[in-house]
Enzyme design. Structure first.
Site, short mmCIF file in Angstrom:
data_model
loop_
_atom_site.label_atom_id
_atom_site.label_comp_id
_atom_site.label_asym_id
_atom_site.label_seq_id
_atom_site.Cartn_x
_atom_site.Cartn_y
_atom_site.Cartn_z
CB CYS A 23 -46.12 -15.24 -25.93
SG CYS A 23 -44.67 -15.10 -24.86
N GLY A 65 -48.69 -12.72 -23.87
CA GLY A 65 -47.43 -12.06 -24.18
C GLY A 65 -46.47 -11.93 -23.02
CD GLU A 66 -41.85 -11.79 -20.49
OE1 GLU A 66 -42.52 -12.65 -19.91
OE2 GLU A 66 -41.29 -10.84 -19.89
CG ASN A 107 -55.93 -22.61 -15.01
OD1 ASN A 107 -56.85 -23.05 -14.33
ND2 ASN A 107 -55.27 -21.52 -14.68
CB SER A 123 -43.44 -17.19 -14.85
OG SER A 123 -44.55 -16.35 -14.93
CB CYS A 166 -55.78 -10.37 -16.24
SG CYS A 166 -54.47 -11.43 -16.88
CB CYS A 207 -53.05 -18.41 -14.92
SG CYS A 207 -53.42 -17.42 -13.51
CB SER A 209 -46.48 -11.72 -14.56
OG SER A 209 -45.99 -13.04 -14.54
CD GLU A 239 -58.34 -14.83 -25.56
OE1 GLU A 239 -59.37 -15.50 -25.66
OE2 GLU A 239 -57.23 -15.35 -25.35
CB CYS A 262 -43.99 -21.43 -21.42
SG CYS A 262 -42.89 -20.04 -21.10
CB CYS A 288 -48.22 -20.93 -21.67
SG CYS A 288 -48.94 -19.33 -22.06
N1 SAH Z 1 -45.42 -13.89 -20.00
C1 SAH Z 1 -45.59 -13.55 -18.65
C2 SAH Z 1 -46.98 -13.08 -18.30
C3 SAH Z 1 -48.15 -13.82 -18.87
S1 SAH Z 1 -48.48 -15.42 -18.28
C4 SAH Z 1 -45.16 -14.67 -17.76
O1 SAH Z 1 -44.96 -15.77 -18.23
O2 SAH Z 1 -44.97 -14.43 -16.56
C5 SAH Z 1 -49.20 -15.19 -16.67
C6 SAH Z 1 -48.95 -16.37 -15.73
O3 SAH Z 1 -49.68 -17.54 -16.11
C7 SAH Z 1 -47.49 -16.79 -15.70
O4 SAH Z 1 -47.07 -17.03 -14.39
C8 SAH Z 1 -47.54 -18.07 -16.50
O5 SAH Z 1 -46.42 -18.85 -16.30
C9 SAH Z 1 -48.83 -18.67 -16.03
N2 SAH Z 1 -49.34 -19.77 -16.84
C10 SAH Z 1 -49.11 -20.01 -18.14
N3 SAH Z 1 -49.79 -21.11 -18.54
C11 SAH Z 1 -50.47 -21.57 -17.46
C12 SAH Z 1 -51.35 -22.66 -17.23
N4 SAH Z 1 -51.69 -23.49 -18.20
N5 SAH Z 1 -51.83 -22.83 -15.98
C13 SAH Z 1 -51.53 -21.96 -14.98
N6 SAH Z 1 -50.71 -20.91 -15.15
C14 SAH Z 1 -50.17 -20.71 -16.37
FE1 SF4 Z 2 -45.27 -16.35 -22.97
FE2 SF4 Z 2 -45.71 -16.18 -20.33
FE3 SF4 Z 2 -47.01 -17.99 -21.83
FE4 SF4 Z 2 -44.41 -18.30 -21.35
S1 SF4 Z 2 -46.05 -18.33 -19.84
S2 SF4 Z 2 -45.43 -18.54 -23.34
S3 SF4 Z 2 -43.73 -16.20 -21.38
S4 SF4 Z 2 -47.20 -15.79 -22.00
#
Ligand code: SAH
Ligand code: SF4
Length: 343
Positions: free
Chosen positions: A112, A159-160, A290, A214, A105, A333, A191, A91, A116, A119
């Protein structure tokens, strides 16, 4: 797929050509056809000798993403589901602004591995790393669909990015190169969830790419709970790495903090965040969590959000609330998770 022409960074392409006895300067010509003129076959690369064109066509399948699905939010944000050569779905989101900017984005991996808990991507596990050209293609697909030049890129999709560091850097340099997409390094933000050795590598890169981390909690126990794979990188080490980053580069780092009701939103968490930020060249991005399906985590109230912003300001910590766009199409996000896979 492994042989795809999209596997190469610019230097890798140059080297590969050299091994085949082809002058290095051809790499830039090929990259320009691939990522600026966006041709669909080697045959169209008219400034290459025809023998070279057929040689390349045999060695490296020409792969290109197709738009499997496209959704438009009422705020103008567009979410794309792209299908890659091997059927992998990934995506990408295009986010227009009133001031004329168009931000992409993009994803760095399909899925990933970091898991987390809050997410949507984390719930899927890792499918595979994206190739440099597959990352660049996402930016081009969005630019073409909007019929507009891309001004900013945030690597905040699926993804990371730092778990796919080499391919990521290959992609960023194609995006940044003055003869290719020519997107300024400061307008490209990566990020990471906080993979320390790669933050250290990123610190040493010559370009001025922007770094976001993050954080989501400055309390070790809370962070270990919601970001289990990051427990091996303690917060004190993370802070040290960010301090060196600013010291070496003179740039400030953005800390992402999604407020989650009853998890990372109490006074103790706030004070730990203040302590973490004091003496660090940073900026805090507060994000409203979110909603994602099958998750117990809930966003906080407006009131809590305002209290946090106020308290951070009072402590002279630069903080903004990040407006998440495209929430109605699951494009915000943390929501990217391949709707098709879900179905
Ligand atoms: N893996 C990387 C980049 C992708 S996530 C990272 O974690 O930084 C992009 C951003 O969205 C990160 O800050 C992540 O922590 C945040 N994120 C993940 N799940 C979310 C959610 N449900 N609501 C708001 N932000 C979220
Ligand atoms: Fe991966 Fe970033 Fe989501 Fe954590 S927040 S699972 S590192 S995409």
């Amino acid at each position: 797929m492994e042989n795809s022409i999209k596997q190469f960074s610019l230097p890798d392409l140059g080297q590969t050509l050299e091994h085949r006895g082809i002058p290095k300067f051809r790499a830039m010509q090929i990259a320009s056809w691939l990522y600026v003129k966006r041709v669909r076959s080697f045959d169209e690369m008219t400034n290459l000798p025809s023998a070279l064109r057929s040689q390349l066509a045999l060695a490296y399948p020409f792969t290109f993403p197709t738009i499997a699905d496209r959704q438009v939010s009422h705020d103008g944000t567009r979410k794309y589901l792209l299908e890659l050569m091997d059927g992998t779905l990934v995506e990408t989101v295009g986010i227009p602004s009133d001031d004329g900017r168009l931000t992409v984005c993009c994803s760095s991996q399909a899925g990933c591995a970091m898991g987390c808990l809050f997410c949507a991507t984390g719930k899927q596990g890792l499918r595979r790393n994206l190739l440099p050209g597959e990352i660049v293609d996402q930016i081009n697909v969005v630019g073409e669909d909007f019929g507009q030049r891309i001004s900013n890129v945030v690597v905040m999709g699926q993804g990371e990015p730092f778990a796919n560091y080499r391919n990521l850097m290959g992609a960023l340099r194609i995006l940044n190169h003055g003869k290719l997409l020519d997107i300024g390094a400061r307008r490209i933000t990566v990020s990471t969830c906080g993979i320390i050795p790669k933050i250290e590598s990123f610190t040493l890169e010559p370009e001025q790419f922007t770094l976001a981390v993050s954080l989501h909690s400055a309390h070790q126990n809370t962070r270990d709970l919601i970001m289990p794979e990051l427990a091996r990188f303690p917060l004190s080490d993370l802070r040290d790495a960010l301090k060196s980053y600013s010291k070496e580069t003179g740039r400030r780092v953005s800390l992402e903090y999604a407020l989650i009701e009853g998890t990372n939103d109490d006074d103790q968490e706030l004070h730990r965040l203040v302590r973490f930020c004091k003496g660090l060249l940073c900026h805090v991005n507060l994000i409203m969590l979110n909603p994602i399906s099958d998750s117990p985590f809930r966003p906080v109230s407006r009131k809590t959000l305002e209290r946090w912003t106020g308290e951070l300001e009072r402590n002279r910590i630069n903080a903004t609330v990040r407006q998440s766009r495209g929430a109605d199409i699951d494009g915000a996000c943390g929501q990217l998770a391949n709707s098709v896979l879900k179905a």
